[in-house]
Write an enzyme that holds these catalytic residues in place. Structure first.
Site: not given
Length: 410
Positions: A215, A314, A354
């Site tokens: 990724q 996360d 994020c």
């Protein structure tokens, strides 16, 4: 094409003509003079001359009174139609100019880190708009997300080799940003060879980065300081790392003395890399993985009566743009609601975002609602951001994407 359709030009430092683009009368020229790096499509005169420019064209930007402002790269297909390359309106953008920017960025990273594993170029903040470079020792991965960087990828590659001495360079041409610039997705080995995952030492842990098939660039350096903080909470703890990727928080926790760590991710390949990292650290006996949807796994762990001393979630960007903001905030709230009951009394919960579109205030509120709906009460003990190898321009600081909140739960 008639003469009136041809781009207006001005000579550069070598006397060669290059296009001129101009701000609309109501556009804020002072923002550019004071360091703002972007011109939006509705701020530029987009006549046929400008529309005829190829994406990535280097041009001179003028204000409405025809006074030179900056050297810019233009892409008529993008909402950010011009990106400031330099406030010197006559500078030549070439390999030497790129090398100078890379050398300036390298000097900072060499001061910050003992080993060459870091984000080397962070786009506009390092003076190379739309360019990301992550370094893994002798290997570098370039993400060219602006049209000019695709056009000049050869010069970027050569300059990168000259300045840093890296022997292998990968172009990772994936991601939403390239689509917004009208660029195709592709991942290409530009030089050298990649024989397998690259071991990356960080915070006492060892991560395995798949720079060709993983990724993004293969590893997220931005969480380094937040991994370190979590490791301080992990000594003697049972740890759950959800949306773990290649073991981000779990491996840092093991390095910090965790009793055990469980990594949860939907990707079997990512979890395999996490396992390789744990083995390289000699911590495989304390490490376990669980593949599956994160939300379903959180619910299943609760049904099984599991609790942990430290839980960290996360997730990917649930709110990558303003249109997705409300749905994204609900998703962050749900993560907090499902994760909070898994934290043992007096334990710790880390929640990360994020998402560019969700600012810290909105993210914090969503987390607080979720923790409350999960039947828990918490105190914020730490707010974290990306590390110093991910610098920001002051003019774009409000767009800081990475936010990490750590709570101690009653």
């Amino acid at each position: 094409m008639s003469a009136t359709d041809l781009p207006e030009t001005t000579p550069d430092d070598d006397g060669r003509a290059r296009p001129v683009v101009r701000l609309r009368p109501k556009a804020e020229a002072r923002a550019i003079r004071h360091g703002f790096p972007w011109v939006y499509a509705d701020e530029l005169v987009t006549d046929r001359r400008t529309q005829a420019l190829a994406g990535g064209t280097i041009a001179t930007l003028e204000d409405a009174e025809r006074r030179p402002l900056a050297t810019v790269t233009v892409n008529p297909k993008s909402k950010i139609i011009a990106r400031v390359m330099s406030r010197d309106a006559g500078v030549e953008i070439d390999r030497a100019w790129i090398a100078e920017r890379i050398a300036h960025a390298l000097e900072l990273r060499a001061r910050l880190f003992d080993a060459p594993f870091y984000r080397l170029i962070h786009a506009e903040a390092d003076g190379l708009p739309g360019v990301i470079v992550d370094r893994f020792g002798d290997t570098a991965v370039i993400q060219p997300t602006a049209a000019w960087s695709e056009t000049m990828i050869g010069d970027i590659t050569s300059a990168l080799t000259d300045v840093t001495g890296v022997t292998t360079i990968v172009k990772n041409g994936s991601g939403r940003a390239r689509g917004l610039e009208g660029l195709n997705e592709e991942t290409v080995l530009l030089s050298g060879e990649v024989t397998g995952p690259i071991p990356v030492p960080m915070n006492g842990a060892i991560y395995m980065a798949d720079v060709l098939g993983g990724q993004k660039t293969g590893l997220f350096f931005d969480q380094r300081p937040n991994h370190a903080f979590a490791a301080r909470l992990a000594k003697g703890a049972r740890v759950l790392d959800v949306f773990s990727h290649v073991g981000g928080f779990a491996l840092a926790a093991l390095a910090g003395g965790a009793l055990s760590a469980l990594s949860v991710d939907a990707s079997a390949a990512a979890l395999d890399l996490a396992g390789q990292g744990a083995k390289a650290m000699g911590a495989e006996a304390r490490f376990a993985t669980r593949q599956g949807d994160a939300f379903a796994t959180l619910e299943a762990l609760a049904a099984e009566g599991e609790t942990f001393d430290l839980v960290v979630c996360d997730p990917p960007a649930f709110a990558p743009n303003k249109q997705a903001l409300e749905a994204g905030l609900r998703a962050y709230e749900r993560v907090a609601k499902l994760a909070a009951p898994l934290v043992a009394p007096g334990g710790y919960l880390g929640l990360c975002s994020c998402s560019h579109a969700a600012d810290l205030v909105q993210f914090r509120a969503a987390c607080g609602r979720g923790i409350g709906k999960g039947g828990r009460r918490g105190q914020i003990i730490h707010t974290g951001y990306a590390g110093p190898d991910h610098p920001m321009l002051p003019q774009l600081a409000e767009t800081a994407y990475l936010k990490s909140l750590f709570f101690r739960l009653d």
